[in-house]
Design an enzyme around this catalytic site. Structure first.
Site, short mmCIF file in Angstrom:
data_model
loop_
_atom_site.label_atom_id
_atom_site.label_comp_id
_atom_site.label_asym_id
_atom_site.label_seq_id
_atom_site.Cartn_x
_atom_site.Cartn_y
_atom_site.Cartn_z
N CYS A 240 3.79 -16.62 1.19
CA CYS A 240 3.38 -17.59 2.20
C CYS A 240 4.65 -18.14 2.86
CB CYS A 240 2.50 -18.69 1.61
SG CYS A 240 3.30 -19.80 0.43
N ASN B 41 6.28 -21.07 -0.30
CA ASN B 41 6.10 -20.68 -1.70
C ASN B 41 5.84 -21.87 -2.62
OD1 ASN B 41 7.96 -19.07 -4.34
ND2 ASN B 41 5.87 -18.66 -3.77
N CYS C 87 2.41 -23.57 -2.08
CA CYS C 87 0.96 -23.80 -2.03
C CYS C 87 0.17 -22.52 -2.25
CB CYS C 87 0.55 -24.42 -0.68
SG CYS C 87 1.17 -26.08 -0.37
N ARG C 88 0.03 -21.73 -1.20
CA ARG C 88 -0.85 -20.57 -1.22
C ARG C 88 -0.37 -19.45 -2.12
NH1 ARG C 88 -0.85 -19.56 5.05
NH2 ARG C 88 1.28 -20.29 4.69
N SER C 89 0.87 -19.03 -1.97
CA SER C 89 1.32 -17.86 -2.74
C SER C 89 1.46 -18.13 -4.24
CB SER C 89 2.60 -17.25 -2.15
OG SER C 89 3.66 -18.17 -2.10
N ASP D 259 -2.74 -22.48 5.83
CA ASP D 259 -1.78 -23.29 5.10
C ASP D 259 -2.35 -24.70 4.89
OD1 ASP D 259 0.45 -24.60 4.06
OD2 ASP D 259 1.82 -23.75 5.55
#
Length: 132
Positions: free
Chosen positions: A13, A16, A18-20, A128
């Site tokens: 993301c 690095n 939140c999402r990933s 995001d």
């Protein structure tokens, strides 16, 4: 899996945090539950270095824990060595995809795709949540 190479999966993301790292934690938990963790090398990174060394966002950690998914990661920036170490580079949105493709060395055989391309419901973009 002695003697066999592991399948490398890198989730990417922007920062690095939140999402990933959430995708990494969920995928890691899934392969663990299926007893196939020895077949995989799993990690996550960001296309930008804003948060290098930071722990995941508290909302990410809380969400993972509320679903019984442990999360343990320090943010890192996507780098050249990742394109050799990981066969799959799975990005969260179009901007991450374009950045990863630009950073990919010519000699790399890594497959760079949107993580959402694997969503059976067709949600290709993972938005995001950082500001929302």
């Amino acid at each position: 899996m002695s003697g066999e190479q592991k399948i490398g999966v890198m989730f990417v993301c922007l920062g690095n945090i939140c999402r990933s790292p959430m995708a990494e934690a969920v995928f890691r938990q899934t392969v663990l539950e299926r007893g196939i963790q020895s077949h995989f090398n799993i990690d996550s990174s960001g296309t930008a270095g804003y948060h290098v060394g930071d722990f995941p966002d508290p909302r990410t950690v809380s969400t993972c824990r509320s679903h019984g998914v442990p999360v343990s990661h320090n943010a890192q920036k996507l780098n050249r060595s990742h394109f050799e170490e990981f066969e799959w580079i799975l990005t969260m949105d179009q901007s991450n995809l374009e950045e990863a493709k630009r950073a990919k060395p010519n000699s790399s055989k890594a497959n760079i795709k949107l993580f959402g391309d694997f969503d059976p419901l067709g949600e290709t973009i993972i938005s995001d949540p950082y500001y929302g």
